[in-house]
Design a protein around this motif. Structure first.
Motif, PDB file in Angstrom:
ATOM      1  N   GLU A 160      -2.396   2.622   5.703  1.00 57.16           N
ATOM      2  CA  GLU A 160      -2.436   2.534   7.165  1.00 57.16           C
ATOM      3  C   GLU A 160      -1.107   2.956   7.781  1.00 57.16           C
ATOM      4  O   GLU A 160      -1.075   3.651   8.804  1.00 57.16           O
ATOM      5  CB  GLU A 160      -2.783   1.089   7.562  1.00 57.16           C
ATOM      6  N   ARG A 161      -0.020   2.571   7.129  1.00 60.00           N
ATOM      7  CA  ARG A 161       1.310   2.954   7.623  1.00 60.00           C
ATOM      8  C   ARG A 161       1.502   4.479   7.591  1.00 60.00           C
ATOM      9  O   ARG A 161       2.073   5.060   8.501  1.00 60.00           O
ATOM     10  CB  ARG A 161       2.385   2.253   6.799  1.00 60.00           C
ATOM     11  N   ALA A 209      -4.517  -5.206  -1.022  1.00 57.61           N
ATOM     12  CA  ALA A 209      -4.097  -5.382   0.374  1.00 57.61           C
ATOM     13  C   ALA A 209      -2.831  -4.584   0.659  1.00 57.61           C
ATOM     14  O   ALA A 209      -2.701  -3.961   1.729  1.00 57.61           O
ATOM     15  CB  ALA A 209      -3.881  -6.865   0.669  1.00 57.61           C
ATOM     16  N   GLN A 210      -1.890  -4.584  -0.299  1.00 53.79           N
ATOM     17  CA  GLN A 210      -0.656  -3.824  -0.123  1.00 53.79           C
ATOM     18  C   GLN A 210      -0.941  -2.328  -0.057  1.00 53.79           C
ATOM     19  O   GLN A 210      -0.356  -1.607   0.758  1.00 53.79           O
ATOM     20  CB  GLN A 210       0.312  -4.124  -1.272  1.00 53.79           C
ATOM     21  N   ALA A 228      -3.748  -0.923   0.964  1.00 60.99           N
ATOM     22  CA  ALA A 228      -4.387  -0.638   2.257  1.00 60.99           C
ATOM     23  C   ALA A 228      -3.351  -0.606   3.372  1.00 60.99           C
ATOM     24  O   ALA A 228      -3.411   0.254   4.276  1.00 60.99           O
ATOM     25  CB  ALA A 228      -5.444  -1.702   2.543  1.00 60.99           C
ATOM     26  N   GLU A 229      -2.388  -1.522   3.304  1.00 64.62           N
ATOM     27  CA  GLU A 229      -1.323  -1.552   4.307  1.00 64.62           C
ATOM     28  C   GLU A 229      -0.466  -0.298   4.241  1.00 64.62           C
ATOM     29  O   GLU A 229      -0.112   0.290   5.284  1.00 64.62           O
ATOM     30  CB  GLU A 229      -0.462  -2.807   4.096  1.00 64.62           C
ATOM     31  N   ASP A 230      -0.146   0.145   3.029  1.00 65.14           N
ATOM     32  CA  ASP A 230       0.656   1.360   2.863  1.00 65.14           C
ATOM     33  C   ASP A 230      -0.086   2.584   3.393  1.00 65.14           C
ATOM     34  O   ASP A 230       0.517   3.463   4.042  1.00 65.14           O
ATOM     35  CB  ASP A 230       1.000   1.557   1.384  1.00 65.14           C
TER      36      ASP A 230
END
Length: 430
Positions: free
Chosen positions: A426-427, A419-420, A422-424
């Motif tokens: 996306e950022r 999840a981290q 994927a978040e990175d």
């Protein structure tokens, strides 16, 4: 989303066994699991590539298996297959980082180091900051025969595979099924004279330095090897860089092995010399020194994990000496309790938090070894008290300290990391 897990087999038997225990729980959680066979690399390598899905797969391994540039997963000039397919590598290091200094180099980009002892985790984070320290995950246990197992009588044999339920035996079989080992220790022994060439490998000055560290550890057995060794290094050589110190500690791993064998040998010798029969399962025990009652030292050959668990299930007391885990736990402790034996062991900070005195364990500090025979005799003479100790401990261990529970924890870490990531990503796109 991570859906696939690669694990290793065909290397160290114990580590393969741990891996298979975790794999069962991973599969229950919905993961597909593939076992790469280190003994059959050529055939396994092709199957591995078919199993892998980029960004859906992780490696879960012990002691750098699959991370030592094995032919099936590494090619010169190309690198690790794990990097090619963007695979995170979760490595559970079952010994102190100073054992692995030569391996903690040139690892895959997504290497994640997992420590089985909190002080070992702190050491790793200080001396190997270039790698990700994913967390503390202590060793766990396996119960071959689940159920209450009161007084260890009337129990049926293990049902073929690990973690199977037991059906109570007929009342008429109770006498036959009673424990056949009063005291057992599962583990190898190395006589202390074996380490003399390592102590003397440079010159007399270095030998005196090493002996000073050993003597300090034997006098202060609650201390870790690294804190004593680093204190001696600073006193002799002044401040050194962490890079130099971690190389020095790696060259002193024989000190760790010396002190753990010193105390393991002393624990067995203390009981045997008090006339208490001890069944030792493993290599080297025929060379135990200063045994006054050799008839009480019952030798059994080194064997596999399942056989050790079966023997624990036929024992009243399991003797353990920590392999210098001062803030972790050894699988022997949890295996003993899950299979119905009280574990008599030296304590660690973590173990005392998890299991209080009388909750599957009876603690004897290494420096109080003279108290060991009476504690063991009391346990052997009190069947109801001993079985109550096991009952209290088993309730805790079944809930918190099985390999299934460790797999659940690791699965949560894998989800968090994915999840981290994927978040990175996306950022970055933003």
């Amino acid at each position: 989303m991570i859906k696939r897990i690669v694990m290793m087999e065909g290397g160290v038997e114990t580590l393969s066994y741990f891996s298979h225990q975790m794999a069962g729980e991973f599969q229950k959680l919905g993961y597909a699991v593939f076992f790469y066979d280190l003994k059959q690399e050529e055939s396994s390598a092709g199957k591995l590539r078919k199993f892998i899905r980029p960004r859906e797969t992780v490696l879960v391994t012990f002691n750098f298996q699959g991370l030592e540039k094995e032919a099936g997963v590494y090619r010169e000039g190309i690198g690790y297959l794990w990097d090619t397919y963007h695979i995170p590598c979760y490595n559970i290091a079952a010994d102190h980082p100073y054992f692995y200094d030569d391996r903690l180099k040139d690892l895959p980009e997504k290497y994640r180091h997992i420590s089985i002892d909190r002080r070992q985790k702190a050491y790793f984070e200080e001396f190997y900051p270039e790698y990700v320290s994913r967390g503390f995950l202590p060793l766990a246990g396996t119960g071959l025969r689940q159920g209450e197992d009161e007084a260890k009588t009337g129990k049926a044999g293990a049902q073929g595979t690990a973690v199977e339920t037991e059906e109570a035996g007929a009342q008429g079989d109770a006498e036959q099924a009673a424990p056949c080992y009063d005291v057992i220790l599962t583990g190898n022994y190395t006589k202390l004279s074996f380490f003399e060439p390592y102590i003397n490998w440079i010159n007399e000055e270095y030998a005196a330095f090493y002996r000073g560290i050993i003597d300090d550890l034997l006098e202060h057995p609650a201390c870790t090897v690294e804190e004593v060794a680093l204190a001696h290094c600073e006193r002799e050589m002044g401040k050194e860089s962490n890079d130099q110190l971690r190389i020095a500690l790696h060259k002193m791993i024989f000190i760790d092995l010396y002190v753990r064998n010193y105390w393991r040998g002393k624990a067995v010798r203390t009981l045997v010399n008090a006339g208490i029969p001890v069944h030792v399962v493993g290599k080297g025990w025929e060379e135990l020194e200063d045994v006054r009652h050799p008839e009480c030292l019952k030798l059994h050959p080194q064997t596999d994990s399942v056989t050790c668990l079966e023997m624990l299930a036929d024992a009243k007391v399991s003797l353990n000496v920590m392999p210098w885990f001062k803030d972790g736990a050894h699988d022997r402790v949890f295996n003993s309790i899950l299979n119905g034996a009280v574990c008599v062991t030296d304590p660690s900070c973590y173990l005392e938090e998890e299991l209080h005195e009388g909750e599957g364990v009876c603690y004897v500090a290494l420096q109080d070894m003279d108290a060991l025979p009476e504690k063991v005799k009391d346990l052997l003479q009190n069947d109801s008290g001993r079985n109550e100790i096991v009952r209290r401990g088993r309730a805790i261990v079944e809930q918190k300290h099985t390999w299934a529970e460790r797999a659940k924890t690791l699965a949560e870490w894998i989800k968090e990391d994915a999840a981290q990531q994927a978040e990175d990503q996306e950022r970055k796109r933003r």
